[in-house]
Write a protein that holds these residues in place. Structure first.
Motif, PDB file in Angstrom:
ATOM      1  N   ILE A  12      41.588  43.039  41.286  1.00  0.00           N
ATOM      2  CA  ILE A  12      40.356  43.832  41.158  1.00  0.00           C
ATOM      3  C   ILE A  12      40.443  44.708  39.910  1.00  0.00           C
ATOM      4  O   ILE A  12      39.469  44.848  39.163  1.00  0.00           O
ATOM      5  CB  ILE A  12      40.125  44.686  42.411  1.00  0.00           C
ATOM      6  N   ALA A  13      41.622  45.289  39.669  1.00  0.00           N
ATOM      7  CA  ALA A  13      41.818  46.142  38.494  1.00  0.00           C
ATOM      8  C   ALA A  13      41.639  45.353  37.201  1.00  0.00           C
ATOM      9  O   ALA A  13      41.113  45.883  36.210  1.00  0.00           O
ATOM     10  CB  ALA A  13      43.196  46.790  38.539  1.00  0.00           C
ATOM     11  N   VAL A  14      42.071  44.084  37.177  1.00  0.00           N
ATOM     12  CA  VAL A  14      41.850  43.237  36.006  1.00  0.00           C
ATOM     13  C   VAL A  14      40.357  43.132  35.724  1.00  0.00           C
ATOM     14  O   VAL A  14      39.894  43.308  34.582  1.00  0.00           O
ATOM     15  CB  VAL A  14      42.464  41.833  36.222  1.00  0.00           C
ATOM     16  N   GLU A  15      39.574  42.844  36.764  1.00  0.00           N
ATOM     17  CA  GLU A  15      38.133  42.694  36.592  1.00  0.00           C
ATOM     18  C   GLU A  15      37.486  44.009  36.157  1.00  0.00           C
ATOM     19  O   GLU A  15      36.615  44.020  35.276  1.00  0.00           O
ATOM     20  CB  GLU A  15      37.500  42.190  37.890  1.00  0.00           C
ATOM     21  N   VAL A  16      37.917  45.117  36.758  1.00  0.00           N
ATOM     22  CA  VAL A  16      37.351  46.425  36.397  1.00  0.00           C
ATOM     23  C   VAL A  16      37.705  46.767  34.949  1.00  0.00           C
ATOM     24  O   VAL A  16      36.851  47.236  34.177  1.00  0.00           O
ATOM     25  CB  VAL A  16      37.860  47.515  37.357  1.00  0.00           C
ATOM     26  N   ALA A  17      38.955  46.532  34.561  1.00  0.00           N
ATOM     27  CA  ALA A  17      39.374  46.850  33.193  1.00  0.00           C
ATOM     28  C   ALA A  17      38.639  45.992  32.174  1.00  0.00           C
ATOM     29  O   ALA A  17      38.323  46.455  31.071  1.00  0.00           O
ATOM     30  CB  ALA A  17      40.884  46.652  33.054  1.00  0.00           C
ATOM     31  N   ALA A  18      38.349  44.735  32.530  1.00  0.00           N
ATOM     32  CA  ALA A  18      37.592  43.873  31.633  1.00  0.00           C
ATOM     33  C   ALA A  18      36.157  44.362  31.471  1.00  0.00           C
ATOM     34  O   ALA A  18      35.562  44.216  30.395  1.00  0.00           O
ATOM     35  CB  ALA A  18      37.606  42.442  32.156  1.00  0.00           C
ATOM     36  N   ARG A  19      35.609  44.948  32.510  1.00  0.00           N
ATOM     37  CA  ARG A  19      34.225  45.440  32.455  1.00  0.00           C
ATOM     38  C   ARG A  19      34.132  46.787  31.748  1.00  0.00           C
ATOM     39  O   ARG A  19      33.223  47.012  30.943  1.00  0.00           O
ATOM     40  CB  ARG A  19      33.659  45.578  33.866  1.00  0.00           C
ATOM     41  N   PHE A  20      35.040  47.693  32.059  1.00  0.00           N
ATOM     42  CA  PHE A  20      34.939  49.061  31.563  1.00  0.00           C
ATOM     43  C   PHE A  20      35.675  49.269  30.244  1.00  0.00           C
ATOM     44  O   PHE A  20      35.499  50.282  29.592  1.00  0.00           O
ATOM     45  CB  PHE A  20      35.449  50.043  32.628  1.00  0.00           C
ATOM     46  N   GLN A  21      36.509  48.358  29.877  1.00  0.00           N
ATOM     47  CA  GLN A  21      37.200  48.331  28.601  1.00  0.00           C
ATOM     48  C   GLN A  21      37.702  49.710  28.173  1.00  0.00           C
ATOM     49  O   GLN A  21      38.616  50.249  28.786  1.00  0.00           O
ATOM     50  CB  GLN A  21      36.299  47.669  27.560  1.00  0.00           C
ATOM     51  N   ASP A  22      37.113  50.315  27.142  1.00  0.00           N
ATOM     52  CA  ASP A  22      37.677  51.541  26.581  1.00  0.00           C
ATOM     53  C   ASP A  22      37.597  52.739  27.515  1.00  0.00           C
ATOM     54  O   ASP A  22      38.212  53.773  27.239  1.00  0.00           O
ATOM     55  CB  ASP A  22      36.996  51.888  25.253  1.00  0.00           C
ATOM     56  N   ARG A  23      36.874  52.625  28.611  1.00  0.00           N
ATOM     57  CA  ARG A  23      36.870  53.726  29.579  1.00  0.00           C
ATOM     58  C   ARG A  23      38.140  53.728  30.427  1.00  0.00           C
ATOM     59  O   ARG A  23      38.467  54.750  31.046  1.00  0.00           O
ATOM     60  CB  ARG A  23      35.633  53.636  30.482  1.00  0.00           C
ATOM     61  N   VAL A  24      38.852  52.631  30.462  1.00  0.00           N
ATOM     62  CA  VAL A  24      40.131  52.566  31.171  1.00  0.00           C
ATOM     63  C   VAL A  24      41.225  52.976  30.198  1.00  0.00           C
ATOM     64  O   VAL A  24      41.534  52.259  29.248  1.00  0.00           O
ATOM     65  CB  VAL A  24      40.388  51.154  31.726  1.00  0.00           C
ATOM     66  N   ALA A  25      41.808  54.148  30.438  1.00  0.00           N
ATOM     67  CA  ALA A  25      42.801  54.710  29.524  1.00  0.00           C
ATOM     68  C   ALA A  25      44.121  53.970  29.586  1.00  0.00           C
ATOM     69  O   ALA A  25      44.831  53.851  28.584  1.00  0.00           O
ATOM     70  CB  ALA A  25      43.005  56.193  29.834  1.00  0.00           C
ATOM     71  N   SER A  26      44.502  53.495  30.766  1.00  0.00           N
ATOM     72  CA  SER A  26      45.698  52.690  30.924  1.00  0.00           C
ATOM     73  C   SER A  26      45.544  51.866  32.187  1.00  0.00           C
ATOM     74  O   SER A  26      44.773  52.214  33.086  1.00  0.00           O
ATOM     75  CB  SER A  26      46.965  53.556  31.006  1.00  0.00           C
ATOM     76  N   LEU A  27      46.298  50.777  32.248  1.00  0.00           N
ATOM     77  CA  LEU A  27      46.215  49.849  33.371  1.00  0.00           C
ATOM     78  C   LEU A  27      47.621  49.546  33.861  1.00  0.00           C
ATOM     79  O   LEU A  27      48.494  49.169  33.079  1.00  0.00           O
ATOM     80  CB  LEU A  27      45.522  48.561  32.920  1.00  0.00           C
ATOM     81  N   THR A  28      47.837  49.723  35.164  1.00  0.00           N
ATOM     82  CA  THR A  28      49.107  49.358  35.795  1.00  0.00           C
ATOM     83  C   THR A  28      48.821  48.286  36.839  1.00  0.00           C
ATOM     84  O   THR A  28      48.104  48.526  37.810  1.00  0.00           O
ATOM     85  CB  THR A  28      49.774  50.572  36.471  1.00  0.00           C
ATOM     86  N   LEU A  29      49.361  47.100  36.622  1.00  0.00           N
ATOM     87  CA  LEU A  29      49.204  45.979  37.542  1.00  0.00           C
ATOM     88  C   LEU A  29      50.489  45.845  38.344  1.00  0.00           C
ATOM     89  O   LEU A  29      51.526  45.447  37.812  1.00  0.00           O
ATOM     90  CB  LEU A  29      48.918  44.692  36.772  1.00  0.00           C
ATOM     91  N   SER A  30      50.410  46.174  39.626  1.00  0.00           N
ATOM     92  CA  SER A  30      51.585  46.146  40.494  1.00  0.00           C
ATOM     93  C   SER A  30      51.556  44.911  41.378  1.00  0.00           C
ATOM     94  O   SER A  30      50.609  44.716  42.145  1.00  0.00           O
ATOM     95  CB  SER A  30      51.628  47.409  41.360  1.00  0.00           C
ATOM     96  N   ALA A  31      52.583  44.077  41.248  1.00  0.00           N
ATOM     97  CA  ALA A  31      52.717  42.882  42.097  1.00  0.00           C
ATOM     98  C   ALA A  31      51.432  42.067  42.120  1.00  0.00           C
ATOM     99  O   ALA A  31      51.024  41.541  43.146  1.00  0.00           O
ATOM    100  CB  ALA A  31      53.124  43.280  43.512  1.00  0.00           C
ATOM    101  N   THR A  32      50.797  41.974  40.973  1.00  0.00           N
ATOM    102  CA  THR A  32      49.515  41.292  40.857  1.00  0.00           C
ATOM    103  C   THR A  32      49.724  39.806  40.606  1.00  0.00           C
ATOM    104  O   THR A  32      50.507  39.425  39.725  1.00  0.00           O
ATOM    105  CB  THR A  32      48.695  41.905  39.711  1.00  0.00           C
ATOM    106  N   ALA A  33      49.040  38.982  41.365  1.00  0.00           N
ATOM    107  CA  ALA A  33      49.132  37.548  41.157  1.00  0.00           C
ATOM    108  C   ALA A  33      48.418  37.158  39.868  1.00  0.00           C
ATOM    109  O   ALA A  33      47.309  37.617  39.606  1.00  0.00           O
ATOM    110  CB  ALA A  33      48.512  36.802  42.335  1.00  0.00           C
ATOM    111  N   PHE A  34      49.060  36.315  39.074  1.00  0.00           N
ATOM    112  CA  PHE A  34      48.413  35.737  37.906  1.00  0.00           C
ATOM    113  C   PHE A  34      47.649  34.511  38.392  1.00  0.00           C
ATOM    114  O   PHE A  34      48.246  33.482  38.728  1.00  0.00           O
ATOM    115  CB  PHE A  34      49.443  35.356  36.842  1.00  0.00           C
ATOM    116  N   VAL A  35      46.334  34.646  38.465  1.00  0.00           N
ATOM    117  CA  VAL A  35      45.523  33.600  39.086  1.00  0.00           C
ATOM    118  C   VAL A  35      45.109  32.583  38.021  1.00  0.00           C
ATOM    119  O   VAL A  35      44.210  32.838  37.219  1.00  0.00           O
ATOM    120  CB  VAL A  35      44.291  34.187  39.798  1.00  0.00           C
TER     121      VAL A  35
END
Length: 278
Positions: free
Chosen positions: A112-135
């Protein structure tokens, strides 16, 4: 051994609701300052971050929402999808007025965070993906077997409650029964749709969304989470991001090693903006 450093002071947690296009969304927060939004795995709720919130909230405004369809958030009809989960996150972000925020996602919450970060782009200051499946195609095709993760059939004698407990017991260690109990409570809340979060993850077309991410990204995984560890090098290759392996923990890492999990988040959130080093 379960990491219990700086155990949570639950009386300082603040709970609230915001409106969305789907109904009310529930969230819990701790602290003030720059917002750090934490997204849980399915079929969990904000309680997955019970021990993490006060630790991150000691320096930032830590916010853990209940994903749309889970916990105390609205449960709309129709099929779940990662995209719809992200719609719910977007509605919460706008309702709370989060102009710029740090984003953390664990397991399904990471997708979900991947999708949100792709949408909000520069509004996401940093992204931490924990145990996230590479789909990818392999994940979507079911290579290695999908199976049902949490599904149980209700039985008149209540034996399905024990079955639900046993389905996840292998991911927890002696002394972690409180965390396992929280999982059972969350799963029972959505028992008729308990598998849909996993199914939506397996349908997600992640690859074209990754190039849309502009936030500096860290991919992290617990050392015992053999389901997710293979995804770390894939994210590193796709995003040029850093990766890290926690010293302990399994699928429930935020509950099993909350202090190490929180330290990892705090270090990444607090790092000065700049190019990632792999």
């Amino acid at each position: 051994m379960t990491d219990t450093t700086n155990a949570p002071h639950t009386n300082a947690l603040r709970k609230g609701y915001v409106p969305s296009r789907f109904g009310q969304l529930h969230y819990v927060e701790y602290g003030d300052g720059e917002p750090v939004l934490l997204l849980h795995q399915t079929p969990r709720s904000w309680t997955e971050y019970l021990g993490v919130l006060p630790l991150v909230g000691a320096r930032y405004r830590a916010i853990a929402m209940d994903t749309l369809g889970y916990g105390a958030s609205a449960k709309p009809e129709g099929p779940h999808s990662v995209e719809r989960f992200a719609d719910g996150v977007g509605d919460l972000v706008e309702a709370l007025g989060l102009d710029r925020f740090h984003l953390v996602g664990h397991h399904t919450g990471g997708a979900i965070a991947v999708e949100v970060a792709a949408r909000f782009q520069d509004r996401v200051a940093s992204l931490t993906l924990s145990a996230t499946a590479f789909v990818d195609d392999e994940k979507r095709s079911g290579v290695g077997g999908h199976g049902r993760v949490d599904h149980v059939d209700p039985k008149p004698d209540g034996s399905h409650l024990r079955e639900l407990w046993d389905r996840r017991r292998g991911f927890y260690r002696p002394g972690e029964e409180a965390a396992l109990t929280r999982y059972v409570i969350d799963a029972l809340t959505v028992l008729d749709r308990v598998e849909e979060g996993h199914e939506s993850l397996r349908r997600y077309v992640m690859e074209p969304r990754l190039p849309q991410i502009t936030a500096r990204t860290l991919a992290v995984c617990a050392s015992g989470d053999h389901f997710s560890l293979p995804s770390l090098p894939k994210f590193a290759a796709a995003l040029g991001c850093e990766t890290r392996v926690l010293s302990d923990g399994h699928v429930a890492a935020p509950e099993q090693v909350p202090a190490e999990f929180a330290r990892t988040v705090l270090e990444w959130v607090g790092r000065a903006d700049g190019p990632a080093v792999t």
